[in-house]
Every structure is written in structure tokens, then in C-alpha cells.
Design a protein around this motif. Structure first.
Motif, mmCIF file in Angstrom:
data_model
loop_
_atom_site.group_PDB
_atom_site.id
_atom_site.type_symbol
_atom_site.label_atom_id
_atom_site.label_comp_id
_atom_site.label_asym_id
_atom_site.label_seq_id
_atom_site.Cartn_x
_atom_site.Cartn_y
_atom_site.Cartn_z
ATOM 1 N N ALA A 151 13.226 -0.091 1.400
ATOM 2 C CA ALA A 151 12.583 -0.306 0.095
ATOM 3 C C ALA A 151 13.630 -0.950 -0.802
ATOM 4 C CB ALA A 151 12.102 1.034 -0.476
ATOM 5 N N PRO A 152 13.959 -2.216 -0.510
ATOM 6 C CA PRO A 152 15.110 -2.839 -1.176
ATOM 7 C C PRO A 152 14.995 -2.944 -2.691
ATOM 8 C CG PRO A 152 13.937 -4.427 0.218
ATOM 9 C CD PRO A 152 13.307 -3.105 0.454
ATOM 10 N N ASP A 153 13.767 -2.820 -3.223
ATOM 11 C CA ASP A 153 13.630 -2.926 -4.688
ATOM 12 C C ASP A 153 14.024 -1.648 -5.414
ATOM 13 O OD1 ASP A 153 12.785 -5.440 -4.305
ATOM 14 O OD2 ASP A 153 10.640 -4.995 -4.520
ATOM 15 N N VAL A 154 14.149 -0.572 -4.665
ATOM 16 C CA VAL A 154 14.498 0.696 -5.302
ATOM 17 C C VAL A 154 15.972 0.681 -5.685
ATOM 18 C CG1 VAL A 154 14.756 3.191 -4.948
ATOM 19 C CG2 VAL A 154 12.740 2.024 -4.085
ATOM 20 N N GLU A 155 16.201 0.958 -6.954
ATOM 21 C CA GLU A 155 17.584 0.968 -7.416
ATOM 22 C C GLU A 155 18.022 2.427 -7.582
ATOM 23 O OE1 GLU A 155 20.241 -0.162 -11.208
ATOM 24 O OE2 GLU A 155 18.187 -0.924 -11.186
ATOM 25 N N VAL A 156 19.026 2.805 -6.812
ATOM 26 C CA VAL A 156 19.533 4.171 -6.952
ATOM 27 C C VAL A 156 20.619 4.129 -8.016
ATOM 28 C CG1 VAL A 156 20.604 6.128 -5.760
ATOM 29 C CG2 VAL A 156 19.002 4.645 -4.536
ATOM 30 N N ARG A 157 20.332 4.750 -9.147
ATOM 31 C CA ARG A 157 21.272 4.659 -10.270
ATOM 32 C C ARG A 157 22.429 5.616 -10.099
ATOM 33 N NH1 ARG A 157 17.242 3.458 -15.194
ATOM 34 N NH2 ARG A 157 16.010 1.977 -14.022
ATOM 35 N N VAL A 158 23.590 5.109 -10.404
ATOM 36 C CA VAL A 158 24.784 5.941 -10.281
ATOM 37 C C VAL A 158 25.449 5.989 -11.655
ATOM 38 C CG1 VAL A 158 26.886 6.292 -8.928
ATOM 39 C CG2 VAL A 158 25.062 4.855 -8.028
ATOM 40 N N ARG B 114 0.813 -1.228 0.000
ATOM 41 C CA ARG B 114 0.000 0.000 0.000
ATOM 42 C C ARG B 114 0.838 1.266 0.000
ATOM 43 N NH1 ARG B 114 -4.474 -0.259 4.440
ATOM 44 N NH2 ARG B 114 -5.109 1.608 3.306
ATOM 45 N N ASN B 115 2.111 1.116 0.259
ATOM 46 C CA ASN B 115 2.999 2.289 0.275
ATOM 47 C C ASN B 115 4.160 1.997 -0.680
ATOM 48 O OD1 ASN B 115 3.902 4.875 1.364
ATOM 49 N ND2 ASN B 115 5.515 3.711 2.416
ATOM 50 N N ARG B 116 3.876 2.213 -1.952
ATOM 51 C CA ARG B 116 4.879 1.832 -2.952
ATOM 52 C C ARG B 116 5.971 2.889 -3.059
ATOM 53 N NH1 ARG B 116 2.122 -0.592 -8.169
ATOM 54 N NH2 ARG B 116 4.312 -0.642 -8.728
ATOM 55 N N ILE B 117 7.182 2.401 -2.967
ATOM 56 C CA ILE B 117 8.328 3.299 -3.092
ATOM 57 C C ILE B 117 9.061 2.851 -4.343
ATOM 58 C CG2 ILE B 117 10.454 4.117 -1.980
ATOM 59 C CD1 ILE B 117 9.141 3.562 0.691
ATOM 60 N N GLU B 118 9.142 3.727 -5.319
ATOM 61 C CA GLU B 118 9.708 3.260 -6.593
ATOM 62 C C GLU B 118 10.370 4.369 -7.381
ATOM 63 O OE1 GLU B 118 6.271 1.581 -8.465
ATOM 64 O OE2 GLU B 118 5.166 3.451 -8.328
ATOM 65 N N TYR B 119 11.298 3.920 -8.223
ATOM 66 C CA TYR B 119 11.918 4.828 -9.181
ATOM 67 C C TYR B 119 10.869 5.176 -10.218
ATOM 68 C CZ TYR B 119 14.462 5.892 -13.467
ATOM 69 O OH TYR B 119 14.888 6.460 -14.629
ATOM 70 N N LYS C 160 28.662 7.537 -13.025
ATOM 71 C CA LYS C 160 29.826 8.322 -12.647
ATOM 72 C C LYS C 160 30.805 8.503 -13.793
ATOM 73 C CE LYS C 160 29.887 8.333 -7.843
ATOM 74 N NZ LYS C 160 29.576 7.266 -6.946
ATOM 75 N N LYS C 161 30.649 7.641 -14.811
ATOM 76 C CA LYS C 161 31.656 7.678 -15.873
ATOM 77 C C LYS C 161 31.620 9.031 -16.573
ATOM 78 C CE LYS C 161 31.508 2.784 -16.820
ATOM 79 N NZ LYS C 161 30.439 1.975 -17.338
ATOM 80 N N PRO C 162 32.799 9.618 -16.805
ATOM 81 C CA PRO C 162 32.820 10.909 -17.486
ATOM 82 C C PRO C 162 32.142 10.764 -18.845
ATOM 83 C CG PRO C 162 35.041 10.214 -16.801
ATOM 84 C CD PRO C 162 34.121 9.093 -16.503
ATOM 85 N N GLY C 163 31.424 11.761 -19.225
ATOM 86 C CA GLY C 163 30.780 11.704 -20.541
ATOM 87 C C GLY C 163 29.364 11.155 -20.472
ATOM 88 N N HIS C 164 29.045 10.487 -19.356
ATOM 89 C CA HIS C 164 27.677 9.974 -19.208
ATOM 90 C C HIS C 164 26.720 11.137 -18.999
ATOM 91 C CE1 HIS C 164 27.184 5.480 -18.324
ATOM 92 N NE2 HIS C 164 28.148 5.654 -19.192
ATOM 93 N N THR C 165 25.541 10.992 -19.571
ATOM 94 C CA THR C 165 24.564 12.055 -19.393
ATOM 95 C C THR C 165 24.176 12.137 -17.923
ATOM 96 O OG1 THR C 165 23.711 11.223 -21.452
ATOM 97 C CG2 THR C 165 22.459 12.975 -20.394
ATOM 98 N N LYS C 166 24.186 13.326 -17.411
ATOM 99 C CA LYS C 166 23.787 13.487 -16.020
ATOM 100 C C LYS C 166 22.301 13.790 -15.971
ATOM 101 C CE LYS C 166 28.266 14.785 -14.388
ATOM 102 N NZ LYS C 166 29.016 15.595 -13.440
ATOM 103 N N LYS C 167 21.615 13.016 -15.159
ATOM 104 C CA LYS C 167 20.158 13.126 -15.141
ATOM 105 C C LYS C 167 19.633 13.392 -13.746
ATOM 106 C CE LYS C 167 19.459 9.864 -18.883
ATOM 107 N NZ LYS C 167 19.156 8.487 -19.222
ATOM 108 N N MET C 168 18.412 13.909 -13.721
ATOM 109 C CA MET C 168 17.703 14.009 -12.450
ATOM 110 C C MET C 168 16.883 12.727 -12.335
ATOM 111 S SD MET C 168 16.159 17.844 -12.831
ATOM 112 C CE MET C 168 15.680 17.923 -14.543
ATOM 113 N N ASN C 169 16.955 12.048 -11.216
ATOM 114 C CA ASN C 169 16.202 10.800 -11.030
ATOM 115 C C ASN C 169 15.092 11.018 -10.006
ATOM 116 O OD1 ASN C 169 17.946 9.268 -12.764
ATOM 117 N ND2 ASN C 169 19.462 9.357 -11.126
ATOM 118 N N PHE C 170 13.890 10.635 -10.407
ATOM 119 C CA PHE C 170 12.716 10.865 -9.553
ATOM 120 C C PHE C 170 12.271 9.559 -8.887
ATOM 121 C CE2 PHE C 170 11.597 15.207 -10.735
ATOM 122 C CZ PHE C 170 12.427 15.386 -11.834
ATOM 123 N N PHE C 171 12.069 9.618 -7.582
ATOM 124 C CA PHE C 171 11.589 8.459 -6.822
ATOM 125 C C PHE C 171 10.304 8.861 -6.094
ATOM 126 C CE2 PHE C 171 16.179 8.172 -7.081
ATOM 127 C CZ PHE C 171 16.385 6.853 -7.467
#
Ligand code: GDP
Length: 286
Positions: free
Chosen positions: A134-141, A90-95, A143-154
Motif C-alpha cells: 500500500a505504497p500511498d500509506v505514509e507511516v508518520r514518524v 476496493r480494498n483501501r488501505i489508508e491513514y 522522533k524529535k524530543p518535545g514532539h507530541t506523541k500520537k496514536m496513528n490509526f490506519f
């Protein structure tokens, strides 16, 4: 009482046993609040209210400057907040999604909090620690230079959205600065910005740029001091006092109470969760 094995485990986390070497690896899931509440008072205070634990080493005048009691919830309040950070059917925590531009960000009515900080400050580790229930939540990292930097919404149930902003550094590309600036300036449901500062390093030049941005846009923001397990108590106190002095004298929008945290000892994490829940909860009208 906590089982002896569990207690030994927690004591190791607190640095009470000789196996300190193991502490160099951040603790991923952290002790539950129930486990923390069963610890001896001193250890419990160290984990739940790390600033208060430092208090005893300060002269009385300095204690006043630290605004120790501004946000001082009871363990019961902390427990309630803990429930909101625990994923259930009932309390879904998700990316939810990622975005490189504000107009690609999901349109959400619920309150939002965002986390900003320079690369390597410990932002992904902290967000992972906040989501440890909320072990199913994957916090994306990325770090590699050149990778697009994004805002991640949870999404955290029906309560709020947490946004992991890209880490900044000396060579942040212009479009990245634009993205962060536009988000901070224009995101209507943004309730609070959490600005992470490495407690072992103090406020750096790049942190100053982020602080200036928050001040310029008149944002309410909070300073979170990361990696407090890394410094000796003396160094940590010196840093905390210096940062606090800066907050007291040089800022307008910064919440006066600092939030020291460590994902290794799990100090301050429960308190931070409780603060987030408090500032995002609907205002009840009488
Ligand atoms: P980010 O770039 O801001 O997302 O930083 P990370 O979360 O990836 O952390 C950067 C480094 O600091 C990693 O090596 C982490 O293991 C380490 N780290 C993060 N938080 C802590 C902490 O509380 N204590 C200690 N000792 N190390 C930490």
C-alpha cells in the motif's frame, strides 16, 4: 522460476552474496510472496517461517518449548492474507487520523490491532514493511524530543484498523503513559496488542513495564522480535530461547509463539501479516 536478476537480488537480501554492506539499509518494499515462494526451500523457510529455520539448531526438547507449530499457516493461507494487505480500489488501505487521547480516537466497529514498543525498536520500519503493498500509506514518524506523541490509526479495507502507538522510553511523559494505558484498558474493539522487542537487545526494563501493563489489563498480546538480521545465529538463538522461557514462565496473556522479524531481509513479515488477518477475521457462526 524467478528471473536470474531477481533471484540475485533476493539472495543478496538473504545474505548469500558478498555485498552484505547494502543490508544495513532496511529494505522498503520487500520481495513479494510470489518471489519468496520461488526460492529454494531453505531460503523460503528462512523468509516465511524464521522460527522454524532456527529449529534445526535446537535440541529436540527446546523445540517443544518454542511452540513452533501453534501458528503454522500454509503458503496458500499466507497468500490470502497478503491480498488483504494489498491496496486496491476496493480494498483501501489508508491513514485515518491521529489522536493524543482516547476520546479523540475514531470510533470504529472493525477489529483493531495495535503496535507498541520502546523508541527505536523498529516499530515504524515494521509498520512500513507491513504496508509495503500500500505504497500511498505514509507511516508518520515523530522522533524529535518535545514532539507530541500520537496514536496513528490506519484502516485496512473493511477488515481491521492498525494503530501505531507512540514509542515509549525512560522519560515518557505522564500524559503519554496515561494515553497508552487508557487506550489499552478501554479500547473495546482492540483484538490484539503487538509488543515489539529488539531481538539483539532482549527484554529491557521499559519493555517489562509494557509487559506488566498488558498482564495487568489481561490483554491478549504477542511478542514480535525485531531486527533479527542484526545478530549472529548463535546470539539470536540465545535471545529467542531466553525470551521464550520468559513468555512460558512469567506471562499469562502473551501468545506462546514468538514472531521474529526483520525489515532488512523481510523475514517473518508475511507470517505476521497472516497472523494479523487471522485474529481479526470475523468469527463465522454455523
Ligand atoms: P521506531 O522508533 O521504533 O519507530 O524505530 P525505527 O523503525 O525508526 O527504527 C529504528 C532504527 O532501527 C532505524 O535506524 C532503522 O533503520 C533500524 N531498523 C529497524 N528495523 C530494522 C531491522 O529489521 N533490521 C535492522 N538491521 N535495522 C532495523
Amino acid at each position: 522460476m524467478a528471473a536470474p536478476g531477481l533471484r540475485r537480488g533476493i539472495q543478496r537480501l538473504l545474505g548469500g552474496s558478498p555485498s552484505r554492506a547494502r543490508l544495513s539499509r532496511p529494505y522498503s518494499s520487500g520481495p513479494t510472496l510470489a518471489e519468496v515462494l520461488q526460492l529454494p526451500k531453505k531460503q523460503m523457510t528462512k523468509l516465511l517461517y524464521p522460527l522454524q529455520e532456527l529449529e534445526q539448531h535446537l535440541v529436540p526438547d527446546t523445540r517443544l518449548n518454542l511452540h513452533l507449530k501453534l501458528f503454522d499457516p500454509s503458503p496458500e493461507n499466507i497468500e490470502r492474507a497478503e491480498g488483504i494487505f494489498a491496496a486496491t480500489a476496493r480494498n483501501r488501505i489508508e491513514y485515518l487520523s491521529s489522536a493524543v487521547r482516547l476520546d479523540h480516537a475514531p470510533t470504529l466497529a472493525q477489529p483493531e490491532v495495535c503496535f507498541i514498543g520502546r523508541s527505536n525498536v523498529g516499530k515504524s520500519s515494521l509498520i512500513k514493511a507491513l504496508f509495503s503493498l500500500a505504497p500511498d500509506v505514509e507511516v508518520r514518524v515523530s522522533k524529535k524530543p518535545g514532539h507530541t506523541k500520537k496514536m496513528n490509526f490506519f484502516k485496512v479495507g473493511k477488515h481491521f484498523t492498525l494503530v501505531d502507538m507512540p514509542g515509549y522510553g525512560y522519560r515518557a511523559p505522564e500524559d503519554f503513559v496515561d494515553m497508552v494505558e487508557t487506550y489499552l484498558k478501554e479500547r473495546r474493539n482492540l483484538k490484539r496488542t503487538f509488543l515489539l522487542v529488539d531481538s539483539a537487545v532482549g527484554i529491557t526494563k521499559t519493555d517489562h513495564i509494557a509487559i506488566e501493563m498488558c498482564e495487568e489489563f489481561a490483554l491478549p498480546y504477542v511478542m514480535v522480535l525485531t531486527k533479527i538480521d542484526k545478530s549472529s545465529k548463535g546470539h539470536l538463538l540465545k535471545q529467542v530461547l531466553e525470551i521464550q522461557k520468559f513468555v512460558n514462565t512469567q506471562t499469562q496473556g502473551c501468545f506462546p509463539q514468538l514472531f521474529p522479524v526483520s525489515v532488512v531481509t523481510y523475514s517473518g513479515i508475511h507470517l505476521l501479516k497472516c497472523f494479523i488477518v487471522n485474529i481479526t477475521k470475523p468469527v463465522t457462526t454455523m
